[in-house]
Design a protein around this motif. Structure first.
Motif, PDB file in Angstrom:
ATOM      1  N   GLU A  26       0.001 -12.527   1.186  1.00 15.99           N
ATOM      2  CA  GLU A  26       0.387 -13.244  -0.022  1.00 15.99           C
ATOM      3  C   GLU A  26       0.953 -12.324  -1.096  1.00 15.99           C
ATOM      4  OE1 GLU A  26      -2.883 -15.481  -1.442  1.00 15.99           O
ATOM      5  OE2 GLU A  26      -2.956 -16.848   0.265  1.00 15.99           O
ATOM      6  N   THR A  27       0.495 -11.081  -1.121  1.00 15.43           N
ATOM      7  CA  THR A  27       0.924 -10.164  -2.182  1.00 15.43           C
ATOM      8  C   THR A  27       2.227  -9.453  -1.840  1.00 15.43           C
ATOM      9  OG1 THR A  27      -0.386  -8.346  -1.248  1.00 15.43           O
ATOM     10  CG2 THR A  27      -1.448  -9.748  -2.908  1.00 15.43           C
ATOM     11  N   VAL A  43      14.416  -4.193   0.140  1.00 18.79           N
ATOM     12  CA  VAL A  43      13.463  -3.664  -0.838  1.00 18.79           C
ATOM     13  C   VAL A  43      12.147  -4.410  -0.638  1.00 18.79           C
ATOM     14  CG1 VAL A  43      12.969  -3.296  -3.281  1.00 18.79           C
ATOM     15  CG2 VAL A  43      15.334  -3.169  -2.448  1.00 18.79           C
ATOM     16  N   PHE A  44      11.138  -3.692  -0.145  1.00 23.65           N
ATOM     17  CA  PHE A  44       9.823  -4.270   0.107  1.00 23.65           C
ATOM     18  C   PHE A  44       8.981  -4.170  -1.166  1.00 23.65           C
ATOM     19  CE2 PHE A  44      11.422  -2.520   4.068  1.00 23.65           C
ATOM     20  CZ  PHE A  44      11.207  -3.536   4.992  1.00 23.65           C
ATOM     21  N   VAL A  45       8.207  -5.208  -1.462  1.00 24.18           N
ATOM     22  CA  VAL A  45       7.399  -5.239  -2.686  1.00 24.18           C
ATOM     23  C   VAL A  45       5.975  -5.642  -2.337  1.00 24.18           C
ATOM     24  CG1 VAL A  45       7.121  -6.259  -4.979  1.00 24.18           C
ATOM     25  CG2 VAL A  45       9.428  -5.919  -4.037  1.00 24.18           C
ATOM     26  N   ASN A  46       5.016  -4.838  -2.763  1.00 22.70           N
ATOM     27  CA  ASN A  46       3.602  -5.193  -2.642  1.00 22.70           C
ATOM     28  C   ASN A  46       2.976  -5.185  -4.031  1.00 22.70           C
ATOM     29  OD1 ASN A  46       1.185  -5.524  -0.621  1.00 22.70           O
ATOM     30  ND2 ASN A  46       0.472  -4.127  -2.217  1.00 22.70           N
ATOM     31  N   ASN A  49      -3.523  -7.603  -6.583  1.00 26.92           N
ATOM     32  CA  ASN A  49      -4.162  -8.886  -6.914  1.00 26.92           C
ATOM     33  C   ASN A  49      -4.841  -8.854  -8.277  1.00 26.92           C
ATOM     34  OD1 ASN A  49      -3.767 -10.982  -5.086  1.00 26.92           O
ATOM     35  ND2 ASN A  49      -5.092 -10.015  -3.551  1.00 26.92           N
ATOM     36  N   GLU A  50      -4.995  -7.664  -8.840  1.00 29.88           N
ATOM     37  CA  GLU A  50      -5.755  -7.489 -10.075  1.00 29.88           C
ATOM     38  C   GLU A  50      -4.932  -7.862 -11.310  1.00 29.88           C
ATOM     39  OE1 GLU A  50      -7.639  -5.089  -6.956  1.00 29.88           O
ATOM     40  OE2 GLU A  50      -5.579  -5.384  -7.630  1.00 29.88           O
ATOM     41  N   THR A  51      -5.625  -8.072 -12.398  1.00 29.75           N
ATOM     42  CA  THR A  51      -4.977  -8.273 -13.691  1.00 29.75           C
ATOM     43  C   THR A  51      -4.281  -6.983 -14.112  1.00 29.75           C
ATOM     44  OG1 THR A  51      -6.680  -9.852 -14.351  1.00 29.75           O
ATOM     45  CG2 THR A  51      -5.351  -8.877 -16.108  1.00 29.75           C
ATOM     46  N   PRO A  52      -3.041  -7.058 -14.556  1.00 30.01           N
ATOM     47  CA  PRO A  52      -2.334  -5.819 -14.913  1.00 30.01           C
ATOM     48  C   PRO A  52      -2.939  -5.154 -16.139  1.00 30.01           C
ATOM     49  CG  PRO A  52      -1.015  -7.752 -15.466  1.00 30.01           C
ATOM     50  CD  PRO A  52      -2.180  -8.236 -14.663  1.00 30.01           C
ATOM     51  N   ALA A  72       1.688   2.601   3.006  1.00 29.29           N
ATOM     52  CA  ALA A  72       1.529   2.943   1.590  1.00 29.29           C
ATOM     53  C   ALA A  72       0.766   1.847   0.847  1.00 29.29           C
ATOM     54  CB  ALA A  72       2.899   3.164   0.946  1.00 29.29           C
ATOM     55  N   ALA A  73       1.105   0.590   1.114  1.00 25.74           N
ATOM     56  CA  ALA A  73       0.405  -0.522   0.462  1.00 25.74           C
ATOM     57  C   ALA A  73      -1.076  -0.512   0.805  1.00 25.74           C
ATOM     58  CB  ALA A  73       1.047  -1.849   0.869  1.00 25.74           C
ATOM     59  N   GLU A  74      -1.401  -0.225   2.061  1.00 27.65           N
ATOM     60  CA  GLU A  74      -2.809  -0.205   2.464  1.00 27.65           C
ATOM     61  C   GLU A  74      -3.538   0.996   1.872  1.00 27.65           C
ATOM     62  OE1 GLU A  74      -6.304  -1.557   4.477  1.00 27.65           O
ATOM     63  OE2 GLU A  74      -4.503  -2.448   3.630  1.00 27.65           O
TER      64      GLU A  74
END
Length: 284
Positions: A26-27, A43-46, A49-52, A72-74
């Motif tokens: 989902e992210t 262009v991949f985007v991850n 889930n947290e509040t910025p 990298a995302a993991e």
């Protein structure tokens, strides 16, 4: 590999941008970005889930995104949720290509990679290795164009859409990507405040970048932090070149670090270097 479905498209200047969701996460989503010159990048985007945070999320850019983005995302997620010294969440951006046969494990477009991840030179580059004498000639020298596009087009597009802390960014590259990450220092681009260069191909064109760093890099204009990583089982010249550039940057006043990772060779060190590099950079 990211599997997705289209969720919209938009024209940005002369560029065409089509956005796709990731069915498995989902992210995550990706954008196929057709530039005004006709070249298409993925262009991949991850997104966390947290509040910025108040100043926005830090941002990780990874080159060779088809191969490095998911890892990298993991790694960023694991660092964020570590029970010991957790790091702040960050947005991860992978710069890659729409690849045929990606489902079969293909993660590199070698022809485009040789162009996008080598610096421009006024003379044809000297190619020292037999494996570079290809039946189909490769083009070289597109790294400045790639980096300038990320800085001038991709970063503003991201800032429009997401809460981003432009003061906390990092660029990761391995091999030719590591060469390109270090080359970015000489362009003084504000999108790349920190550099992780894994096994940088500093042999390129008879050490072209080492000479350029001497003449075209002013450390006081960028205030960069640099981490250079190399595998203990790489060819000797790779280790020596990496150490020499680390020392060169230190002499220029750069906050640079250098580390040899055992027991990895050139290809095997990419993921350990990515993990170690993100732990070094990711803010606490």
């Amino acid at each position: 590999m990211v599997i997705g479905c289209s969720i919209g498209s938009v024209a940005k200047g002369a560029a065409q941008i089509s956005e796709h969701s990731n069915k498995k996460a989902e992210t995550q989503h990706y954008v196929d970005w057709k530039r005004s010159d006709g070249e298409v990048y993925r262009v991949f985007v991850n997104l966390p889930n947290e509040t910025p945070p108040e100043k926005g999320f830090p941002v990780v850019f990874v080159l060779d995104g088809n191969a490095t983005f998911n890892a990298a995302a993991e790694f960023v997620r694991l660092n964020n949720h570590s029970p010991v010294m957790p790091r702040k969440p960050a947005i991860v951006i992978g710069i890659g290509y729409p690849l045929q046969n990606e489902s079969a494990g293909r993660t590199f477009d070698l022809k485009r990679r040789w162009f996008d991840l080598t610096p421009p030179t006024s003379e044809p580059p000297i190619l020292p290795f037999k494996r570079m004498q290809q039946d189909t000639p490769y083009r070289y020298g597109g790294a400045q164009r790639l980096l300038t596009w990320i800085d001038a087009d991709v970063m503003p597009w991201l800032v429009e859409r997401y809460p981003i802390d432009k003061e906390k960014t990092v660029l990761f590259g391995h091999s030719l990507g590591g060469l390109t990450a270090l080359f970015s220092l000489t362009l003084e681009l504000q999108s790349f405040r920190n550099i992780i260069a894994a096994s940088p191909s500093l042999w390129w064109n008879e050490g072209y970048l080492k000479k350029r760093l001497d003449t075209r890099f002013n450390a006081s204009k960028l205030n960069a932090n640099v981490l250079i990583l190399v595998g203990s089982e790489e060819k000797r010249f790779m280790i020596e070149d990496s150490k020499a550039v680390f020392q060169q940057l230190k002499r220029k006043g750069v906050n640079a670090k250098y580390h040899i990772i055992s027991p990895f060779n050139h290809g095997g060190v990419m993921m350990p270097a990515l993990s170690m590099g993100l732990q070094w950079w990711q803010p606490r």
